[in-house]
Design a protein around this motif. Structure first.
Motif, PDB file in Angstrom:
ATOM      1  N   TYR A   1       3.372 -13.267 -19.990  1.00  0.00           N
ATOM      2  CA  TYR A   1       2.427 -14.448 -19.496  1.00  0.00           C
ATOM      3  C   TYR A   1       2.270 -13.926 -17.747  1.00  0.00           C
ATOM      4  N   ALA A   2       3.051 -13.002 -17.474  1.00  0.00           N
ATOM      5  CA  ALA A   2       2.499 -13.023 -15.744  1.00  0.00           C
ATOM      6  C   ALA A   2       1.048 -12.311 -15.525  1.00  0.00           C
ATOM      7  N   ALA A   3       0.720 -12.569 -14.470  1.00  0.00           N
ATOM      8  CA  ALA A   3      -0.734 -11.873 -13.963  1.00  0.00           C
ATOM      9  C   ALA A   3      -0.760 -10.603 -13.768  1.00  0.00           C
ATOM     10  N   ASP A   4      -1.696 -10.053 -14.286  1.00  0.00           N
ATOM     11  CA  ASP A   4      -1.808  -8.520 -14.015  1.00  0.00           C
ATOM     12  C   ASP A   4      -2.422  -8.152 -12.625  1.00  0.00           C
ATOM     13  N   LEU A   5      -1.730  -7.540 -11.919  1.00  0.00           N
ATOM     14  CA  LEU A   5      -2.380  -7.397 -10.634  1.00  0.00           C
ATOM     15  C   LEU A   5      -2.966  -5.881 -10.226  1.00  0.00           C
ATOM     16  N   THR A   6      -3.215  -5.264 -11.671  1.00  0.00           N
ATOM     17  CA  THR A   6      -3.796  -3.785 -11.456  1.00  0.00           C
ATOM     18  C   THR A   6      -5.114  -3.719 -10.658  1.00  0.00           C
ATOM     19  N   PHE A   7      -5.797  -4.730 -10.843  1.00  0.00           N
ATOM     20  CA  PHE A   7      -7.281  -4.696 -10.255  1.00  0.00           C
ATOM     21  C   PHE A   7      -7.174  -5.044  -8.636  1.00  0.00           C
ATOM     22  N   VAL A   8      -6.150  -5.925  -8.441  1.00  0.00           N
ATOM     23  CA  VAL A   8      -5.988  -6.209  -6.869  1.00  0.00           C
ATOM     24  C   VAL A   8      -5.426  -4.884  -6.055  1.00  0.00           C
ATOM     25  N   ASP A   9      -4.394  -4.612  -6.873  1.00  0.00           N
ATOM     26  CA  ASP A   9      -3.647  -3.358  -6.171  1.00  0.00           C
ATOM     27  C   ASP A   9      -4.832  -2.154  -6.122  1.00  0.00           C
ATOM     28  N   ALA A  10      -5.162  -1.862  -7.162  1.00  0.00           N
ATOM     29  CA  ALA A  10      -6.396  -0.882  -7.042  1.00  0.00           C
ATOM     30  C   ALA A  10      -7.424  -0.991  -5.744  1.00  0.00           C
ATOM     31  N   ALA A  11      -7.990  -2.329  -5.653  1.00  0.00           N
ATOM     32  CA  ALA A  11      -8.976  -2.771  -4.891  1.00  0.00           C
ATOM     33  C   ALA A  11      -8.392  -2.475  -3.427  1.00  0.00           C
ATOM     34  N   PHE A  12      -7.147  -2.922  -3.196  1.00  0.00           N
ATOM     35  CA  PHE A  12      -6.580  -2.654  -1.828  1.00  0.00           C
ATOM     36  C   PHE A  12      -6.470  -1.343  -1.560  1.00  0.00           C
ATOM     37  N   GLU A  13      -5.957  -0.420  -2.688  1.00  0.00           N
ATOM     38  CA  GLU A  13      -5.735   1.046  -2.366  1.00  0.00           C
ATOM     39  C   GLU A  13      -6.971   1.588  -1.898  1.00  0.00           C
ATOM     40  N   SER A  14      -8.060   1.342  -2.648  1.00  0.00           N
ATOM     41  CA  SER A  14      -9.285   1.973  -2.509  1.00  0.00           C
ATOM     42  C   SER A  14     -10.037   1.536  -1.076  1.00  0.00           C
ATOM     43  N   LEU A  15      -9.449   0.391  -0.595  1.00  0.00           N
ATOM     44  CA  LEU A  15     -10.292  -0.389   0.707  1.00  0.00           C
ATOM     45  C   LEU A  15      -9.649   0.392   1.858  1.00  0.00           C
ATOM     46  N   LEU A  16      -8.076   0.554   1.782  1.00  0.00           N
ATOM     47  CA  LEU A  16      -7.511   1.207   2.859  1.00  0.00           C
ATOM     48  C   LEU A  16      -8.332   2.269   3.757  1.00  0.00           C
ATOM     49  N   PRO A  17      -8.644   3.224   3.220  1.00  0.00           N
ATOM     50  CA  PRO A  17      -9.051   4.362   4.132  1.00  0.00           C
ATOM     51  C   PRO A  17     -10.468   3.869   4.791  1.00  0.00           C
ATOM     52  N   HIS A  18     -11.071   2.899   4.398  1.00  0.00           N
ATOM     53  CA  HIS A  18     -12.437   2.595   5.156  1.00  0.00           C
ATOM     54  C   HIS A  18     -12.200   1.109   5.898  1.00  0.00           C
ATOM     55  N   LEU A  19     -10.721   0.874   6.321  1.00  0.00           N
ATOM     56  CA  LEU A  19     -10.595  -0.282   7.463  1.00  0.00           C
ATOM     57  C   LEU A  19     -10.648   0.295   8.776  1.00  0.00           C
ATOM     58  N   SER A  20     -11.046  -0.540   9.544  1.00  0.00           N
ATOM     59  CA  SER A  20     -11.152  -0.158  11.136  1.00  0.00           C
ATOM     60  C   SER A  20     -10.034  -1.192  11.660  1.00  0.00           C
ATOM     61  N   GLU A  21      -9.988  -0.862  12.921  1.00  0.00           N
ATOM     62  CA  GLU A  21      -9.099  -1.786  13.960  1.00  0.00           C
ATOM     63  C   GLU A  21      -9.862  -3.298  13.954  1.00  0.00           C
ATOM     64  N   GLY A  22      -8.970  -4.362  13.906  1.00  0.00           N
ATOM     65  CA  GLY A  22      -9.854  -5.531  14.025  1.00  0.00           C
ATOM     66  C   GLY A  22     -10.340  -5.910  12.795  1.00  0.00           C
ATOM     67  N   ASP A  23     -10.423  -5.138  11.616  1.00  0.00           N
ATOM     68  CA  ASP A  23     -11.086  -5.872  10.466  1.00  0.00           C
ATOM     69  C   ASP A  23     -10.197  -6.834   9.805  1.00  0.00           C
ATOM     70  N   LEU A  24     -10.833  -7.934   9.030  1.00  0.00           N
ATOM     71  CA  LEU A  24     -10.040  -8.989   8.378  1.00  0.00           C
ATOM     72  C   LEU A  24     -10.210  -8.835   6.835  1.00  0.00           C
ATOM     73  N   VAL A  25      -9.138  -8.466   6.292  1.00  0.00           N
ATOM     74  CA  VAL A  25      -9.122  -8.386   4.801  1.00  0.00           C
ATOM     75  C   VAL A  25      -8.862  -9.749   4.197  1.00  0.00           C
ATOM     76  N   VAL A  26      -9.589 -10.417   3.289  1.00  0.00           N
ATOM     77  CA  VAL A  26      -9.497 -11.567   2.933  1.00  0.00           C
ATOM     78  C   VAL A  26      -9.209 -11.734   1.251  1.00  0.00           C
ATOM     79  N   GLY A  27      -8.208 -11.906   0.866  1.00  0.00           N
ATOM     80  CA  GLY A  27      -7.834 -12.228  -0.596  1.00  0.00           C
ATOM     81  C   GLY A  27      -8.494 -13.331  -1.168  1.00  0.00           C
ATOM     82  N   LYS A  28      -9.062 -13.208  -1.999  1.00  0.00           N
ATOM     83  CA  LYS A  28      -9.636 -14.482  -2.816  1.00  0.00           C
ATOM     84  C   LYS A  28      -9.165 -14.649  -4.127  1.00  0.00           C
ATOM     85  N   SER A  29      -8.525 -13.584  -4.618  1.00  0.00           N
ATOM     86  CA  SER A  29      -8.211 -13.578  -6.179  1.00  0.00           C
ATOM     87  C   SER A  29      -6.982 -14.523  -6.353  1.00  0.00           C
ATOM     88  N   THR A  30      -6.842 -15.167  -7.529  1.00  0.00           N
ATOM     89  CA  THR A  30      -5.519 -16.133  -7.650  1.00  0.00           C
ATOM     90  C   THR A  30      -4.492 -14.942  -8.074  1.00  0.00           C
TER      91      THR A  30
END
Ligand code: UGA
Length: 442
Positions: free
Chosen positions: A92-121
């Motif tokens: 019954y738990a939520a599957d976080l595969t897509f959230v984790d994959a999104a964060f992993e793939s985004l990390l190399p493209h972040l810069s100082e001062g960027d704000l990452v905003v989670g919207k997923s439930t």
């Protein structure tokens, strides 16, 4: 502001279009290249009233583009993550595969001062874990959690003019004692129009923001199951649950909205969110606090069974080779979404009992056919109803609420209608010669 939106499903596609419409420069990113191609041509891959128009106008303005390359997030100051969190297979738990994959793939493209905003439930505790991941990346980016409360069918309006904004932000300063004001300022800039219009803003920590979202959906699901439980009692006492809902709804502490008894709730949110909440509460050792959600789920599922039973009963308990017209497949009107749809479930169950099911829906036939090709589908209502031994209405589309019982009387073989949404005028249908069966009403 320059904004990226990662994940362009129901939530992300609408969010990207709405942010561009509000004047931001937006890139919507999704791993599904086909989806991106459709969105770029202002053809959303799902039905959502008003979205094609907003996509077209935002794209024409030059402020909205779509990409399947995550490196296109580079250069945005704000990165919304709006990917899905479905129910895990076998749990019954939520599957976080897509959230984790999104964060992993985004990390190399972040810069100082960027704000990452989670919207997923997400399950409470996820944002704190992801904040550590971002902190550890050395990018100088920060995290906020900003849950979304949009309803399918009203998604554009709900995104452009939300009824509240919730910002879950990190703690900073001596002993991490203060909520991060820089994140709040950025979000206020993103939502400047709504903030200026006086939309209430709740600034809080990650855990509260995550819990606001799941508890809001849990409350709504509970409200629906409460009235459906009253329908069950009404069924054995001869009472009318629709009048009961009107009467208790006049009490402004209770309110009439979300008190429509019927075949119950479905969709991509309420059912999986209450289960994920139960699963997370179990992990936290507080399963008993939300044990009632299991009952909410059980009541909800019983109502689908009740609708099936009413149809079978009206076929004199002999469904085999009888024609049943099912009106509705989407989980609610103004949507083509059939995820966990009670309407589709009823159609499938009746088919499984040997009835010849012909199902109709203004928008959801193609999605339903993909999942259940064994059913027969018919767009035209009169053709679907022709020669039917029983009719069951399970999604209250306006076109179905306005059906003319007099005209349809001669179309069917046996004039029996099961109103799985209590949305028809029972007296009018009976006066036209139909046997009318509602849920929790005589
Ligand atoms: C729900 C919430 O209402 C949104 O606030 C939330 O943002 C969204 O989930 C989400 O988490 O993304 P949605 O799934 O679009 O939105 O649909 P609802 O309008 O909440 O309806 C859910 C189900 O409840 C439908 O199957 C509907 O037919 C049923 N329902 C609703 C009833 O059976 N009775 C009612 O009185 C109201």
């Amino acid at each position: 502001m320059k904004i990226s939106v990662i994940g362009c499903g129901y939530l992300g596609a609408v969010h990207a279009a709405a942010m561009a419409e509000l004047g931001h420069e937006v890139v919507g990113i999704d791993v599904d290249a086909k989806k991106i191609e459709l969105l770029a041509a202002a053809h959303p891959p799902f039905f959502e009233p008003g979205l094609p128009e907003v996509l077209a106008s935002a794209t024409a303005s030059g402020r909205l583009r779509f990409s399947s390359d995550i490196s296109d997030a580079r250069g945005s100051q704000v990165h919304f993550v709006a990917v899905g969190t479905p129910q895990t297979q076998g749990s019954y738990a939520a599957d976080l595969t897509f959230v984790d994959a999104a964060f992993e793939s985004l990390l190399p493209h972040l810069s100082e001062g960027d704000l990452v905003v989670g919207k997923s439930t997400v399950p409470v505790g996820t944002a704190a874990r992801l904040a550590e991941l971002i902190d550890g990346s050395g990018t100088g980016a920060r995290l906020a959690w900003n849950p979304e409360f949009l309803r399918e069918g009203f998604a554009v309006k709900d995104t452009m003019s939300p009824d509240r904004l919730v910002y879950g932000v990190g703690r900073v300063g001596a002993s991490a004692g203060h909520l991060d004001q820089r994140s709040v300022d950025v979000l206020n800039e993103v939502y400047a129009k709504a903030v200026d219009d006086g939309t209430p803003v709740v600034v809080t920590d990650y855990a509260t923001a995550e819990l606001v979202k799941v508890s809001a959906n849990a409350f709504l699901a509970t409200k629906i199951s409460f009235i459906n439980a009253m329908a069950e009692i009404a069924e054995v006492t001869g009472a009318d649950v629709t009048q009961l809902a009107d009467a208790i709804g006049y009490d402004s502490r209770i309110g009439r909205r979300f008190l429509n008894a019927g075949v119950g709730f479905g969709g991509g949110c309420l059912p999986k969110d209450i289960r994920a909440f139960s699963a997370r509460a179990d992990e936290l050792g507080r399963g008993e606090s939300v044990a009632f959600l299991k009952e909410v789920d059980a009541i909800n599922l019983r109502r689908r069974q009740r609708v099936v039973d009413l149809v079978i009963e009206s076929l004199d308990d002999e469904p085999y080779q009888k024609k049943v017209a099912v009106l509705g497949l989407a989980f609610k009107p103004d949507s083509d979404d059939v995820r966990d749809s009670p309407a589709l479930d009823v159609a499938v169950q009746l088919h499984g009992r040997g009835a010849f099911v012909v199902a109709s829906d203004p928008e959801a036939i193609e999605n339903a056919r993909r999942l259940n090709p064994q059913l027969t589908f018919e767009q035209d209502v009169s053709t679907a109803l022709a020669g039917a031994d029983a009719v069951v209405l399970v999604t209250e589309w306006k076109a179905y609420r306005e059906l003319d019982p007099v005209a349809l009387r001669s179309v069917v073989r046996t004039p029996v209608i099961v109103d799985g949404r209590n949305c028809l005028d029972a007296d009018a249908w009976r006066a036209a010669g139909w046997t009318y069966r509602g849920l929790g009403r005589p």
